[in-house]
Motif scaffolding. Structure first.
Motif, PDB file in Angstrom:
ATOM      1  N   HIS A   9      34.901  36.545  39.831  1.00 28.81           N
ATOM      2  CA  HIS A   9      35.091  36.059  38.327  1.00 28.81           C
ATOM      3  C   HIS A   9      34.260  34.475  38.686  1.00 28.81           C
ATOM      4  O   HIS A   9      33.932  34.299  37.781  1.00 28.81           O
ATOM      5  CB  HIS A   9      36.045  35.603  38.015  1.00 28.81           C
ATOM      6  CG  HIS A   9      36.587  36.636  37.365  1.00 28.81           C
ATOM      7  ND1 HIS A   9      38.748  36.706  37.415  1.00 28.81           N
ATOM      8  CD2 HIS A   9      36.198  37.399  37.045  1.00 28.81           C
ATOM      9  CE1 HIS A   9      38.636  38.495  36.654  1.00 28.81           C
ATOM     10  NE2 HIS A   9      37.583  38.200  36.484  1.00 28.81           N
ATOM     11  N   TYR A  16      29.571  34.386  30.973  1.00 30.63           N
ATOM     12  CA  TYR A  16      30.486  34.247  29.931  1.00 30.63           C
ATOM     13  C   TYR A  16      30.326  33.246  28.626  1.00 30.63           C
ATOM     14  O   TYR A  16      29.516  32.674  28.630  1.00 30.63           O
ATOM     15  CB  TYR A  16      31.532  33.486  30.599  1.00 30.63           C
ATOM     16  CG  TYR A  16      32.723  33.639  29.365  1.00 30.63           C
ATOM     17  CD1 TYR A  16      33.217  34.620  28.879  1.00 30.63           C
ATOM     18  CD2 TYR A  16      32.713  32.561  28.353  1.00 30.63           C
ATOM     19  CE1 TYR A  16      34.057  34.703  27.877  1.00 30.63           C
ATOM     20  CE2 TYR A  16      33.131  32.631  27.558  1.00 30.63           C
ATOM     21  CZ  TYR A  16      34.705  34.002  27.524  1.00 30.63           C
ATOM     22  OH  TYR A  16      35.119  33.874  25.742  1.00 30.63           O
ATOM     23  N   GLY A  20      34.469  39.474  25.114  1.00 29.72           N
ATOM     24  CA  GLY A  20      35.460  39.830  26.276  1.00 29.72           C
ATOM     25  C   GLY A  20      35.883  41.508  26.003  1.00 29.72           C
ATOM     26  O   GLY A  20      35.794  41.583  24.583  1.00 29.72           O
ATOM     27  N   THR A  26      39.331  37.029  25.351  1.00 33.98           N
ATOM     28  CA  THR A  26      38.755  35.692  25.660  1.00 33.98           C
ATOM     29  C   THR A  26      39.000  34.462  24.609  1.00 33.98           C
ATOM     30  O   THR A  26      38.727  33.995  25.615  1.00 33.98           O
ATOM     31  CB  THR A  26      37.410  36.784  23.796  1.00 33.98           C
ATOM     32  OG1 THR A  26      36.831  37.931  24.151  1.00 33.98           O
ATOM     33  CG2 THR A  26      36.270  35.155  23.748  1.00 33.98           C
ATOM     34  N   TYR A  29      40.272  33.347  27.935  1.00 33.46           N
ATOM     35  CA  TYR A  29      38.493  33.045  29.028  1.00 33.46           C
ATOM     36  C   TYR A  29      38.773  31.122  28.678  1.00 33.46           C
ATOM     37  O   TYR A  29      38.195  30.423  29.450  1.00 33.46           O
ATOM     38  CB  TYR A  29      37.928  33.898  28.707  1.00 33.46           C
ATOM     39  CG  TYR A  29      37.061  34.045  29.930  1.00 33.46           C
ATOM     40  CD1 TYR A  29      36.487  32.647  30.642  1.00 33.46           C
ATOM     41  CD2 TYR A  29      36.443  35.763  30.576  1.00 33.46           C
ATOM     42  CE1 TYR A  29      35.002  33.494  31.944  1.00 33.46           C
ATOM     43  CE2 TYR A  29      35.792  35.867  31.436  1.00 33.46           C
ATOM     44  CZ  TYR A  29      35.074  35.062  31.562  1.00 33.46           C
ATOM     45  OH  TYR A  29      33.761  34.824  33.744  1.00 33.46           O
ATOM     46  N   ILE A  51      41.864  34.398  34.792  1.00 34.01           N
ATOM     47  CA  ILE A  51      40.804  35.149  33.716  1.00 34.01           C
ATOM     48  C   ILE A  51      41.591  36.269  33.477  1.00 34.01           C
ATOM     49  O   ILE A  51      41.728  37.496  32.396  1.00 34.01           O
ATOM     50  CB  ILE A  51      39.806  35.505  34.424  1.00 34.01           C
ATOM     51  CG1 ILE A  51      39.031  34.258  34.062  1.00 34.01           C
ATOM     52  CG2 ILE A  51      38.753  36.736  33.289  1.00 34.01           C
ATOM     53  CD1 ILE A  51      37.992  33.830  34.946  1.00 34.01           C
TER      54      ILE A  51
END
Length: 83
Positions: A9, A16, A20, A26, A29, A51
């Motif tokens: 990650h 990013y 997602g 999302t 995140y 995450i």
């Protein structure tokens, strides 16, 4: 507080863009990115992390699969070599 992140990650964060697997993924995140942007410390962990959290309730979360663990091992090796 500390953000728990699995090794691969660290690399995902570099690309990013606010999209997602699901709206819940999302949103989570985005919260993790905000925490990191505010300077929160990071702890590299083995297995699911901050995450992954919204995906752990799935029937077969890919976060628990061998593929994710393999990506972690490769990322840890490569990032470790840079540090």
């Amino acid at each position: 507080m500390t953000v728990r992140l699995r090794a691969h990650h660290l690399l995902c964060l570099l690309t990013y863009v606010g999209k997602g697997y699901s709206p819940a993924f999302t949103a989570n995140y985005d919260k993790v990115v905000k925490r990191l942007g505010e300077g929160e410390a990071v702890l590299i962990v083995s297995g699911p992390d901050a995450i992954c959290a919204p995906m752990l309730d799935e029937r077969e979360p890919h976060c628990l699969g061998e593929g994710a663990a393999e990506r972690d091992a490769l990322a840890a090796r490569d990032v470790g070599a840079l540090l």
